[in-house]
Design an enzyme around this catalytic site. Structure first.
Site, PDB file in Angstrom:
ATOM      1  CE  LYS A 203       5.369  16.217  -0.496  1.00 56.52           C
ATOM      2  NZ  LYS A 203       7.399  16.804  -0.986  1.00 56.52           N
TER       3      LYS A 203
ATOM      4  CD  GLU B  97      12.831  18.189  -1.069  1.00 56.61           C
ATOM      5  OE1 GLU B  97      12.250  18.748  -0.376  1.00 56.61           O
ATOM      6  OE2 GLU B  97      11.954  16.746  -1.682  1.00 56.61           O
TER       7      GLU B  97
ATOM      8  CG  HIS C 234      12.873  20.657  -3.920  1.00 55.31           C
ATOM      9  ND1 HIS C 234      13.279  21.825  -3.653  1.00 55.31           N
ATOM     10  CD2 HIS C 234      11.167  20.471  -3.570  1.00 55.31           C
ATOM     11  CE1 HIS C 234      11.709  21.968  -2.236  1.00 55.31           C
ATOM     12  NE2 HIS C 234      11.315  20.573  -2.545  1.00 55.31           N
TER      13      HIS C 234
ATOM     14  CG  ASP D 121       8.495  13.432  -2.738  1.00 55.83           C
ATOM     15  OD1 ASP D 121       9.505  12.483  -2.454  1.00 55.83           O
ATOM     16  OD2 ASP D 121       8.811  14.624  -2.550  1.00 55.83           O
TER      17      ASP D 121
ATOM     18  CG  ASP E 118      15.155  23.986  -4.224  1.00 52.90           C
ATOM     19  OD1 ASP E 118      15.637  25.485  -4.855  1.00 52.90           O
ATOM     20  OD2 ASP E 118      14.323  23.701  -3.597  1.00 52.90           O
TER      21      ASP E 118
ATOM     22  CD  GLU F 260      10.097  14.863  -5.649  1.00 54.09           C
ATOM     23  OE1 GLU F 260      10.670  14.967  -4.529  1.00 54.09           O
ATOM     24  OE2 GLU F 260       8.856  14.681  -6.463  1.00 54.09           O
TER      25      GLU F 260
END
Length: 408
Positions: A215, A297, A347, A244, A320, A270
């Site tokens: 992240k 996502e 996701h 991400d 997702d 991402e």
């Protein structure tokens, strides 16, 4: 097997020690709005929509509204033309005004749709992936709503794509022996210290993972760069590293920071900016090339996915099934992505429970590339049949249904 009533459950799970944190969602509470289809047999259909706690009760209330037309329906009769029912539910005149096709009502639709597919698979005593593979192309497309996609994907094209894929299925069925490769997101949650992401990376690789996610999106870009270099140094050049940002940056920030992050050779970046910004994602994708953008996502429906795909704004489609309108819309977006030659790497807001079935179908039944599926283990103890990974590979689920049953 008839649906006699529909009930809901508001399930919330507090995570400990920084797990689940990202640059935007710093203190998440993983939660499910659970839809339960009760029948005239002992079998129940269980459907999940994923939230972060606040508002989960609103999704449950919306499920109550949406589900009324399904009471009394027989599951085989319902699923034989489910695409028509799906469109009627999504376009319910007064509730549609609250979206359309996004927000609380669409999350409720996801839970309701997922419960229908779960019940259907259980009624046939099949795991969801096997149910989907057993359907004829026409029967599969009958469960979908392709409206507003006709300029890119018609019913005939969808059937032809699935029919063509049937001829070569045997070339792809080895995945049922090997399992589906996972990647580990839990090595690099945003709130974890540098020392912890290094230790987690070593542990993940010892457990067989060769693909990991970190992240990013710190207010200090140097923190992101330092941590990205740490995980690359620890994992080695052969590892696959994803980054991400969870929508943290505006476009100018993303353009600057992504250039710096490219030096660790990321597999993708991402959600680098706001999830609705199609042209912003395209600008970032163009500037980052040959490094690639993954997103989806928080894209709520098939029409916005169509726009992203048409614009060349995503190299990996992260649809997702607990965020869009359930399994039906997930499969619709997967067909759309296949038509436009973009791989689907979902996701995993539901800890892989449902998506482990869907990636098997996507690969075997649609010829989507066998890449990998995100793995997040934090809610594993709460499932009756939790996703099982061995040496970094999802094992093929064998129990009837979509693996969505929660322990009471």
């Amino acid at each position: 097997m008839h649906i006699q009533s529909v009930t809901t459950r508001d399930r919330r799970f507090t995570l400990a020690d920084g797990a689940g944190s990202d640059a935007i969602h710093r203190t998440p509470q993983y939660s499910y709005a659970v839809c339960v289809l009760k029948t005239d047999a002992a079998t129940e259909g269980i459907g999940l929509a994923f939230t972060l706690g606040a508002g989960n009760d609103l999704v449950c209330r919306a499920i109550d509204y949406l589900s009324e037309p399904l009471v009394g329906r027989e599951i085989e009769e319902l699923m034989a033309d489910f695409g028509t029912t799906y469109r009627a539910l999504a376009d319910s005149p007064s509730l549609r005004w609250l979206g359309p096709h996004k927000g609380v009502v669409h999350l409720a639709l996801a839970a309701l749709v997922n419960a229908c597919f779960d019940l259907w698979a259980k009624s046939r005593q099949l795991p969801l992936w096997k149910l989907l593979l057993d359907l004829s192309p026409e029967a599969l497309v009958n469960t979908l709503d392709l409206s507003y996609l006709e300029d890119v994907l018609t019913r005939r094209q969808a059937i032809d794509l699935l029919t063509k894929s049937q001829a070569t299925r045997s070339c792809r069925e080895n995945v049922l022996k090997t399992g589906y490769k996972g990647y580990d997101t839990s090595v690099g949650w945003f709130n974890f210290s540098d020392e912890r992401i290094v230790a987690n990376t070593k542990t993940a690789m010892d457990r067989g993972f060769t693909a990991l996610k970190l992240k990013v999106g710190s207010t200090d870009p140097q923190r992101d760069l330092r941590r990205a270099e740490l995980i690359r140094e620890t994992a080695g050049d052969a590892a696959t590293i994803m980054l991400d940002a969870n929508q943290r940056w505006n476009v100018p920030q993303a353009l600057t920071i992504c250039r710096e992050l490219s030096r660790i050779n990321p597999f993708w970046i991402e959600e680098p900016t706001h999830p609705d910004d199609v042209l912003g994602h395209r600008a970032i994708a163009d500037a980052m090339a040959p490094y690639k953008v993954a997103t989806g996502e928080h894209i709520p429906n098939k029409v916005i996915f169509k726009n992203f795909l048409q614009a060349g704004a995503m190299a990996f489609c992260q649809v997702d099934a607990v965020r869009v309108g359930g399994i039906s819309e997930f499969l619709t977006v997967s067909l759309l992505a296949k038509q436009l030659n973009i791989p689907v790497v979902p996701h995993v807001g539901d800890m892989g429970q449902i998506h482990q079935h869907l990636v098997l179908f996507n690969h075997i039944g649609m010829e989507h590339e066998n890449l990998f599926l995100e793995h997040i283990p934090h809610l594993r103890p709460y499932f009756t049949h939790p996703a099982d990974l061995v040496r970094g590979y999802y094992q093929v689920p064998q129990e009837p249904g979509s693996s969505s049953d929660l322990i009471d």
